[in-house]
Design a protein around this motif. Structure first.
Motif, PDB file in Angstrom:
ATOM      1  N   LEU A 118      10.321 -10.212  22.497  1.00 37.10           N
ATOM      2  CA  LEU A 118      10.433  -9.492  23.942  1.00 37.10           C
ATOM      3  C   LEU A 118       9.094  -9.278  24.586  1.00 37.10           C
ATOM      4  O   LEU A 118       7.910  -9.191  23.839  1.00 37.10           O
TER       5      LEU A 118
ATOM      6  N   VAL B 160      21.080  -0.652  24.473  1.00 36.88           N
ATOM      7  CA  VAL B 160      20.416  -2.061  25.106  1.00 36.88           C
ATOM      8  C   VAL B 160      21.672  -3.014  25.413  1.00 36.88           C
ATOM      9  O   VAL B 160      22.518  -2.875  25.004  1.00 36.88           O
ATOM     10  N   SER B 161      21.231  -3.891  26.507  1.00 41.13           N
ATOM     11  CA  SER B 161      22.218  -4.938  26.560  1.00 41.13           C
ATOM     12  C   SER B 161      21.337  -6.165  27.170  1.00 41.13           C
ATOM     13  O   SER B 161      20.188  -5.786  27.708  1.00 41.13           O
ATOM     14  N   THR B 162      22.047  -7.394  27.305  1.00 45.21           N
ATOM     15  CA  THR B 162      21.425  -8.297  27.694  1.00 45.21           C
ATOM     16  C   THR B 162      22.022  -8.890  29.039  1.00 45.21           C
ATOM     17  O   THR B 162      23.267  -8.689  29.234  1.00 45.21           O
TER      18      THR B 162
ATOM     19  N   LEU C 195      16.237  -8.167  28.953  1.00 49.71           N
ATOM     20  CA  LEU C 195      16.962  -7.013  28.192  1.00 49.71           C
ATOM     21  C   LEU C 195      16.733  -5.707  28.846  1.00 49.71           C
ATOM     22  O   LEU C 195      15.790  -5.417  29.613  1.00 49.71           O
TER      23      LEU C 195
ATOM     24  N   ILE D  12      12.953 -11.857  27.809  1.00 52.07           N
ATOM     25  CA  ILE D  12      13.211 -12.403  26.751  1.00 52.07           C
ATOM     26  C   ILE D  12      12.609 -13.732  26.589  1.00 52.07           C
ATOM     27  O   ILE D  12      13.062 -14.486  27.321  1.00 52.07           O
TER      28      ILE D  12
ATOM     29  N   ALA E 136      13.053  -6.988  18.555  1.00 48.36           N
ATOM     30  CA  ALA E 136      14.080  -8.161  18.562  1.00 48.36           C
ATOM     31  C   ALA E 136      13.681  -8.687  16.933  1.00 48.36           C
ATOM     32  O   ALA E 136      12.939  -8.741  16.242  1.00 48.36           O
TER      33      ALA E 136
ATOM     34  N   TYR F 167      18.907  -7.293  18.963  1.00 56.17           N
ATOM     35  CA  TYR F 167      18.019  -6.223  19.693  1.00 56.17           C
ATOM     36  C   TYR F 167      18.597  -4.929  19.316  1.00 56.17           C
ATOM     37  O   TYR F 167      19.599  -4.656  19.475  1.00 56.17           O
TER      38      TYR F 167
ATOM     39  N   ARG G  15      22.068 -11.050  21.560  1.00 60.08           N
ATOM     40  CA  ARG G  15      21.949 -12.273  22.653  1.00 60.08           C
ATOM     41  C   ARG G  15      22.845 -13.266  22.522  1.00 60.08           C
ATOM     42  O   ARG G  15      23.467 -13.505  21.460  1.00 60.08           O
TER      43      ARG G  15
ATOM     44  N   SER H 166      13.566  -2.818  31.960  1.00 61.72           N
ATOM     45  CA  SER H 166      13.836  -4.123  31.907  1.00 61.72           C
ATOM     46  C   SER H 166      12.788  -4.968  31.189  1.00 61.72           C
ATOM     47  O   SER H 166      11.634  -4.906  31.716  1.00 61.72           O
TER      48      SER H 166
END
Length: 293
Positions: free
Chosen positions: A153, A123-125, A132, A147, A97, A79, A72, A144
């Motif tokens: 999550l 995964v990405s933010t 997420l 967070i 998480a 994550y 994050r 999606s």
């Protein structure tokens, strides 16, 4: 203590420790734990910021097939996917998480949610860490999740199922979402799908972690797009193609949210023996002068 050569490290993420002046930077490795890999989960090393030297990796948290991890933007939470076909009797992998101990690098599990599909692999933010994005390779879908302020999550808000096939009968008989990334300003999300030779484009609302269809762009049939990255200017983007061993470049219209292919270039010399080769990760240097595959 296991050495790097004995562990199946699948992803790497660099996270800054609590102090901006700290000499060491935490580096996390995602792994496969199945089979005879010898791995137990997510590992961490400390990188000397002056010499680049990595310390011996240590187990940060036990986990099942945490093949891809991300941190994050606050630097306090990590994550990870659990790349499995099913969990708790459902055809879905998981996303977990963790809270990061800035001194030791150890991870504390906060909670886990279903990924919305089987075999989550990426995964990405968004830039503010509000939502997420996860790509489910096995089922060919993306999801999606919101967070919470404490890093935990919420259940998936959107699950988008892809459909279609492409020309490689061994690899492309159905959709296989391989990465999910937010774009500049977090207005759109981009999901490279190896199975259908498309980058699916979604409108993204990070405040509600909601995805809505916005179209797609095709790559050359049989390419197998995997990972995706933007140029620092926000005007260009790139996808690395696992099957064809190539990179496709795009121009990006930030207002319309559209990608226009401009170039396709091989990642190996034309004379190279391609048998058994494939591509995986893609990164753009912060200067915008280099693309690494």
């Amino acid at each position: 203590m296991k050495t790097l050569s004995k562990l199946a490290f699948l992803s790497l993420f660099v996270g800054f420790s609590a102090s901006a002046l700290a000499a060491d930077t935490l580096v996390y490795f995602g792994t496969y734990t199945s089979g005879d890999s010898g791995s137990e989960g997510i590992y961490v090393s400390k990188m000397n910021s002056e010499t680049g030297e990595l310390s011996q990796p240590e187990l940060a948290a036990k986990a099942t097939n945490p093949s891809f991890v991300t941190i994050r933007p606050d630097g306090k939470h990590l994550y990870a996917v659990s790349e499995v076909a099913a969990s708790d009797g459902k055809a879905s992998g998981g996303v977990s998480a963790y809270a990061i101990d800035a001194e030791s690098g150890k991870l504390k599990l906060l909670n886990t949610q279903p990924s919305g599909g089987s075999g989550p692999c990426h995964v990405s933010t968004d830039s503010e860490g509000r939502c997420l994005l996860v790509a489910n390779y096995g089922s060919g879908s993306c999801a999606s999740l919101s967070i919470a302020d404490d890093g935990t999550l919420e259940p998936a808000t959107s699950v988008m199922q892809h459909a279609g096939t492409s020309i490689n009968q061994q690899r492309q008989r159905g959709p296989h979402a391989h990465s999910a990334n937010p774009g500049p300003n977090d207005r759109f999300a981009f999901v490279a799908d190896l199975g259908i030779d498309k980058v699916q484009i979604y409108r993204l609302d990070p405040s509600t972690a909601t995805l809505t269809d916005h179209g797609f762009v095709k790559v050359i049939p049989g390419s197998g797009p995997r990972h995706f990255a933007f140029h620092p200017s926000g005007k260009h983007a790139y996808v690395i193609n696992e099957i064809a061993l190539s990179i496709t470049a795009f121009d990006f219209d930030q207002e319309k949210g559209t990608l226009t292919p401009t170039q396709n270039i091989s990642t190996v010399p034309t004379s190279a023996n391609r048998i058994g080769l494939s591509t995986a990760e893609l990164q753009v240097h912060p200067s915008g002068k280099f693309v690494y595959g």
